[in-house]
Design a protein around this motif. Structure first.
Motif, short mmCIF file in Angstrom:
data_model
loop_
_atom_site.label_atom_id
_atom_site.label_comp_id
_atom_site.label_asym_id
_atom_site.label_seq_id
_atom_site.Cartn_x
_atom_site.Cartn_y
_atom_site.Cartn_z
N ILE A 35 -4.08 -5.44 5.03
CA ILE A 35 -4.83 -4.20 5.23
C ILE A 35 -6.19 -4.27 4.55
CG2 ILE A 35 -2.71 -2.83 5.29
CD1 ILE A 35 -3.68 -1.71 2.49
N THR A 36 -7.06 -3.40 4.98
CA THR A 36 -8.30 -3.12 4.26
C THR A 36 -8.47 -1.61 4.24
OG1 THR A 36 -10.62 -3.73 4.00
CG2 THR A 36 -9.87 -3.32 6.23
N ILE A 37 -8.97 -1.12 3.14
CA ILE A 37 -9.15 0.31 2.94
C ILE A 37 -10.65 0.57 2.86
CG2 ILE A 37 -8.64 2.28 1.46
CD1 ILE A 37 -6.34 0.36 0.30
N PHE A 43 0.83 -1.20 0.00
CA PHE A 43 0.00 0.00 0.00
C PHE A 43 0.87 1.25 0.00
CE2 PHE A 43 -2.10 3.29 2.61
CZ PHE A 43 -3.24 3.52 1.85
N SER A 89 -10.17 7.88 2.23
CA SER A 89 -10.30 6.54 2.81
C SER A 89 -9.59 6.45 4.16
CB SER A 89 -9.75 5.50 1.84
OG SER A 89 -8.36 5.69 1.64
N GLU A 106 -5.97 7.57 8.97
CA GLU A 106 -6.63 8.10 7.79
C GLU A 106 -5.61 8.19 6.66
OE1 GLU A 106 -6.84 9.55 10.76
OE2 GLU A 106 -8.94 9.82 11.26
N SER A 107 -6.04 7.90 5.45
CA SER A 107 -5.14 7.84 4.31
C SER A 107 -4.46 9.17 4.00
CB SER A 107 -5.88 7.32 3.08
OG SER A 107 -6.26 5.98 3.30
N THR A 155 1.74 5.56 -2.74
CA THR A 155 1.04 6.63 -2.01
C THR A 155 0.43 7.68 -2.94
OG1 THR A 155 3.14 7.80 -1.69
CG2 THR A 155 2.37 6.42 0.13
N ILE A 171 -3.24 6.92 -3.45
CA ILE A 171 -4.08 6.80 -2.26
C ILE A 171 -5.30 7.72 -2.37
CG2 ILE A 171 -4.20 7.29 0.22
CD1 ILE A 171 -1.30 6.41 0.45
N LEU A 225 -7.50 3.54 6.66
CA LEU A 225 -6.78 2.28 6.61
C LEU A 225 -6.97 1.50 7.90
CD1 LEU A 225 -4.78 0.82 4.67
CD2 LEU A 225 -2.96 1.75 6.09
N ASN A 276 -13.88 3.38 2.63
CA ASN A 276 -14.42 4.71 2.39
C ASN A 276 -15.71 4.78 3.20
OD1 ASN A 276 -12.59 5.97 0.51
ND2 ASN A 276 -13.20 4.38 -0.91
#
Length: 97
Positions: free
Chosen positions: A34-36, A6, A17, A64-65, A10, A13, A19, A38
């Protein structure tokens, strides 16, 4: 996807979203899954454990992304490899954030 993968992208990104990361033997590691997400406005008001229980069991809130992207930009000149950047981010999340 792994955390280190991930972080290698960047520039792609989605800054809106959030993380979530799965610990390995109790630790966040570069190889952690990981899971992202929204999240909706309503979901953003939930406590982080509520999000993980309902949307990604087994994962924990990480960051936070948009903050990850900023952090990676800030440390880019100090840490020459993606592995070192990833470990610095993990340390920041665990101890400084």
């Amino acid at each position: 996807m792994k955390l280190i993968e991930f972080l290698q992208n960047t520039e792609k990104i989605d800054e809106e979203s959030v993380l979530y990361v799965k610990r390995i033997d109790g630790q966040f590691l570069p190889e952690s899954e990981i899971t992202i997400l929204n999240l909706t406005e309503e979901e953003l008001e939930w406590k982080t454990y509520e999000v993980t229980e309902k949307k990604c069991p087994g994962f924990e809130y990480f960051m936070e992304s948009f903050l990850i992207k900023e952090f990676m930009e800030d440390i880019s000149s100090q840490y020459p490899t993606i592995e070192k950047k990833c470990n610095r981010l993990i340390h920041y999340v665990e101890f400084d954030a």
